[in-house]
Design a protein around this motif. Structure first.
Motif, short mmCIF file in Angstrom:
data_model
loop_
_atom_site.label_atom_id
_atom_site.label_comp_id
_atom_site.label_asym_id
_atom_site.label_seq_id
_atom_site.Cartn_x
_atom_site.Cartn_y
_atom_site.Cartn_z
N GLU A 1 0.90 -1.22 -0.04
CA GLU A 1 0.03 -0.03 0.10
C GLU A 1 0.94 1.23 -0.03
OE1 GLU A 1 -4.23 -0.49 2.29
OE2 GLU A 1 -2.37 -1.20 3.31
N LEU B 1 2.29 1.59 -3.39
CA LEU B 1 1.16 1.97 -4.30
C LEU B 1 0.92 3.57 -4.09
CD1 LEU B 1 -1.20 -1.06 -4.21
CD2 LEU B 1 0.24 -0.13 -6.12
N ALA B 2 0.92 4.03 -2.80
CA ALA B 2 0.51 5.29 -2.55
C ALA B 2 1.69 6.20 -3.04
CB ALA B 2 0.64 5.46 -1.02
N ILE C 1 3.49 5.61 -5.78
CA ILE C 1 3.38 5.51 -7.04
C ILE C 1 2.08 6.59 -7.22
CG2 ILE C 1 2.31 4.51 -9.20
CD1 ILE C 1 3.41 1.98 -7.69
N GLN C 2 1.11 6.67 -6.55
CA GLN C 2 0.00 7.54 -6.76
C GLN C 2 0.34 8.94 -6.59
OE1 GLN C 2 -2.13 5.73 -8.20
NE2 GLN C 2 -3.46 7.57 -8.44
N LYS D 1 3.12 10.51 -7.14
CA LYS D 1 3.71 10.98 -8.27
C LYS D 1 2.88 11.68 -9.35
CE LYS D 1 7.93 8.28 -7.84
NZ LYS D 1 8.46 7.04 -8.02
N PRO D 2 3.14 12.70 -9.74
CA PRO D 2 2.30 13.35 -10.57
C PRO D 2 2.11 12.72 -11.90
CG PRO D 2 4.41 14.55 -10.60
CD PRO D 2 4.44 13.52 -9.43
N ARG D 3 1.12 12.72 -12.56
CA ARG D 3 0.75 12.02 -13.81
C ARG D 3 1.29 12.86 -14.94
NH1 ARG D 3 -5.23 10.80 -12.96
NH2 ARG D 3 -4.83 10.69 -10.66
N SER E 1 -0.01 15.62 -10.09
CA SER E 1 -1.09 15.45 -9.13
C SER E 1 -0.20 15.92 -7.65
CB SER E 1 -1.88 14.07 -8.82
OG SER E 1 -0.79 13.22 -7.96
N SER F 1 -0.24 15.03 -3.82
CA SER F 1 -0.60 13.99 -2.74
C SER F 1 -0.57 14.89 -1.60
CB SER F 1 0.70 13.00 -2.56
OG SER F 1 0.45 12.09 -1.54
#
Ligand SMILES: Nc1ncnc2c1ncn2[C@@H]1O[C@H](COP(=O)(O)OP(=O)(O)OP(=O)(O)O)[C@@H](O)[C@H]1O
Ligand SMILES: [Mg+2]
Lengths: 271, 506
Positions: A5, A8-9, A11-12, A14-16, A21, A23
């Motif tokens: 998790e 994954l967090a 990864i998430q 990181k800005p697309r 983005s 966080s």
């Protein structure tokens, strides 16, 4: 949180490439802080919660440019417009207003001029009535329109009862008088108008007559270029301050910032 | 510099795919799943192959003009094999084993045309590969093709040599008969035209000449005899057949006178030695002697009586003799005339006969020439035949016979699944990129500034909320788990197929 998790967090967070983005890690705020941090964060009103960060920095930059423009134009009313709906006018308006309010000697008045689909009062968790449409239709008086938002120096005029007669209301003498009064009464304030989308209705164009400057919100991956160009052409070019690119990728920009959060309370330094 | 740019390009594409992953997924899962399912419904095809060695005798090979090119040989062999008749032969041979009907036979020929492949396996080895709908079919076909190949490649050469030999032998026999016939004819002709044969004409001519001389003599004789006969006939007419006898002596004296006159007459034409002359002389002498005796008293018959005229009698006898001689001479003349005609005819027909003769001789010569030529050729053919029968030159040998295929060659399920997965992924990515390209919206600060001629006074990034982060983390987890599970299923299916192929489940 399990390791996966966490990963994954990460990864998430990181800005697309399509639009960086931000966080929003939990930050412990002093108990004295009178804002519902979680609620603001969930509504993406990042300027109310964070001192820094990619998005906050961009809103600050936007604020700086808008204030400089208004000062030069000797006005204090700025309108946010976009070609289509859901491009982020309301969110940008709120974040801009909060940034302005957080300036030392600035006070912000946010007016929800989207009389068809009012949204700002929800975003700021404020009572929606009475609002602008009610006032323009002759219900209630001016003093009842101003709602405090919980954010110091930021006042909201909600849109009021949703109405389809918005163009005539916005073009009315009463609307002109209202803005004149606002300008007169709050000369030190920055008035931010959140307009409905430009292309579907004439509201925004009518509203632009009352504004000193216009910020054009363009959502990356949103409206087609031709639509945006058409929408821009509806306005007096001298009034257009610039474009707020929402959900943008700008790699060079991104690497310059990174995630440096200021954990101090939003209203630090406010007397 | 360029690599950096390329990297950046790739990063852009990866970014696009990441942003539009939903499209990638929307294409990838259905497409790859469809491929994985369809692969089990594809018609299967089996392959069987036989390894064949080409044996060659170097000394003989050297005789082959243009040298020895293995690939070329393979090509020729394949072409030979692919001929309609050969394929039909193979098909019907295989057909019996496969238990098919006539219609299927034609299909089999077509299939062979498409599926038989020859592959150079290096150093005089080549592989014949045949595919079929079933393992059995592929096996039978490959076996039949390879054995047929080995048989016919020998048989064809043997037959070629054999046919040549037989042909020459047949021709030779033919010409031997012809030669015999011609010689027979020559012999017969020679026998038949012995006198007309070239070289005999001189004899014929001299004989003709001789005969002509003879004829002249005979003709002269005939003329003399005819003359004599006329004289005799005239004399006979002047003489009385009967005379009156008065006295013995007188008549006797008269008779002697008459005979002497006849003698003088005869002596005019004949010599002393002529029989007539001699006879007359003898008669005169006899008459004189009789006269001398009668004077002395010998009775005579002649007193007033008639008696036969002896001269008359004499003349008649002479005439008869002359007539006989004439007839004989005339007969000889006729014979000689006939002979001369014969000789003359023979002498005239010689050139005609000679022509005929020459033709016959030429016939014999030509036939004899062909015959001896064929004799030489027959010897060559015999040697060639013997060489081929001894399998000298090139011969084929099956090194590794066709085996029953244990698994289908097509479709290669693991490979197709792998390709399907990669293709689906590529297709998804391509569609994501395509959508990006077709997207007419603004995406970067640069685009906005260039096309709207407005300055970007703020570029706000995507703002994700904690709940969104949690949700997307969860979604990602599920996506990872789901995709992994899905890929595991595909890999498992492909792995099972791969194991089946490599014969683990045999
Ligand atoms: N930078 C951003 N990052 C993430 N989400 C965003 C961003 N900007 C806007 N949004 C989201 O997009 C949606 C639409 O935004 P918003 O309501 O501000 O647009 P709008 O232009 O005011 O729409 P409307 O025309 O309906 O008034 C909202 O849910 C908002 O939270
Ligand atoms: Mg709005």
């Amino acid at each position: 949180m399990s390791k996966i998790e966490e990963a994954l967090a990460k990864i998430q967070s990181k800005p697309r490439p399509g639009g960086g983005s931000e966080s929003l890690p939990r930050v412990d705020l002093p108990a004295a802080m009178n804002v519902d941090r979680e609620a603001f964060v969930e509504r993406r009103i990042v300027t109310a919660v964070f001192e820094s960060g990619p998005a906050v920095e961009e809103y600050k930059k936007l604020r700086t440019r808008v204030l400089a423009w208004l000062r030069a134009a000797e006005g204090n009313v700025v309108m946010l417009a976009s070609a289509g709906g859901k491009e982020g006018k309301s969110l940008t308006a709120v974040n801009l207003a909060v940034s302005v309010a957080r300036e030392l000697h600035q006070t912000a008045l946010l007016i929800d001029a989207d009389l068809r689909r009012p949204h700002l009062h929800q975003l700021l968790d404020v009572k929606g009535q009475p609002g602008l449409s009610d006032f323009l239709m002759g219900k209630g008086d001016l003093s009842g329109l101003f709602h405090s938002t919980g954010i110091p120096k930021l006042t909201l005029v909600p849109a009021g009862t949703p109405t389809a007669r918005s163009p005539e209301l916005l073009a009315s003498q009463r609307m002109g008088d209202f803005l004149k009064e606002v300008r007169r009464r709050y000369q030190d304030r920055i008035v931010i108008l959140d307009a409905p989308p430009v292309l579907p209705a004439t509201d925004a164009v009518i509203l632009a007559n009352h504004a000193d400057g216009i910020v054009f919100v363009v959502r990356a991956g949103g409206s087609a270029r031709e639509d945006v160009q058409q929408a821009v052409r509806q306005f007096d070019p001298r009034k257009v301050i610039g474009v707020a690119l929402n959900g943008a990728i700008d790699t060079g920009h991104y690497s310059a910032y990174g995630y440096h959060y200021v954990t101090s309370p939003v209203m630090a330094g406010v007397g | 510099m360029t690599t950096k740019l390329n990297l950046r390009e790739w990063a852009t594409y990866l970014g696009v795919i990441r942003r539009r992953w939903i499209w990638v997924a929307a294409v990838f899962f259905p497409v790859s799943a469809a491929v994985a399912v369809t692969v089990f419904f594809l018609p299967r095809s089996f392959e069987a192959d036989a390894l064949i060695l080409i044996e060659r005798r170097e000394p003989l090979m050297r005789k082959i003009p243009g040298g020895y090119d293995f690939d070329q040989y393979l090509l020729t062999l394949r072409q030979m094999m692919m001929s309609e008749t050969n394929l039909r032969a193979i098909a019907s041979k295989a057909d019996m084993d496969l238990g098919k009907n006539e219609k299927a036979l034609r299909g089999l020929v077509e299939k062979l045309q498409k599926t038989v492949s020859f592959r150079n396996k290096g150093r005089d080895l080549f592989e014949v590969r045949v595919s079929g709908d079933t393992a059995q079919e592929a096996y039978v076909l490959a076996g039949t093709v390879s054995s047929h190949l080995v048989e016919t490649s020998l048989a064809i050469r043997r037959r070629e040599a054999g046919v040549a030999y037989d042909f020459i032998q047949h021709q030779l026999e033919n010409f031997r008969n012809k030669l015999q016939e011609a010689e027979e004819r020559l012999k017969f002709f020679k026998a038949e035209h012995v006198e007309e044969m070239p070289g005999t004409e001189n004899t014929n001519l001299s004989r003709l000449q001789q005969t002509k001389t003879d004829l002249q003599a005979v003709q002269l004789q005939v003329r003399e005899l005819a003359e004599k006969r006329t004289q005799l006939k005239e004399q006979i007419e002047t003489e009385e057949p009967m005379i009156l006898a008065t006295t013995d002596s007188a008549p006797a004296g008269i008779r002697t006178q008459q005979m002497e006159a006849a003698l003088a007459q005869a002596l005019l034409t004949y010599t002393e030695k002529h029989p007539d002359v001699a006879r007359l002389k003898a008669e005169i002498a006899a008459a004189k002697a009789a006269m001398a005796k009668g004077g002395k008293g010998a009775p005579t018959g002649g007193t007033g009586t008639t008696a036969a005229n002896p001269i008359f009698q004499q003349l008649r006898a002479s005439l008869a003799a002359v007539e006989a001689d004439l007839a004989a001479a005339q007969a000889r003349e006729a014979a000689l005339n006939a002979r001369i005609g014969d000789y003359r005819r023979k002498t005239v027909s010689i050139p005609e006969a000679e022509q005929k003769y020459r033709q016959i001789v030429r016939d014999v010569d030509v036939t004899a020439g062909i015959y001896s030529n064929l004799l030489g050729k027959l010897e060559d053919a015999r040697i060639q035949k013997e060489v081929e029968i001894k399998d000298e030159g090139i011969s084929l040998k099956i090194m590794d016979p066709a085996k029953l295929p244990l698994h289908p060659a097509k479709p290669n399920r693991p490979l197709i699944i792998l390709i399907g997965v990669l293709a689906a992924l590529g297709l998804g990515g391509a569609i994501a990129v395509l959508r990006e390209l077709l997207d007419r919206s603004f995406r970067s600060r640069q685009e906005v500034e260039e096309e709207l001629h407005l300055s970007v006074i703020g570029a706000i990034p995507e703002i994700s909320t904690p709940s969104e982060d949690r949700r997307s983390a969860q979604r990602l987890r599920w996506a990872v788990v789901g995709t992994s599970a899905y890929l595991c299923v595909l890999a498992g299916v492909a792995g099972v197929e791969l194991a089946r192929q490599s014969g683990i489940f045999r």
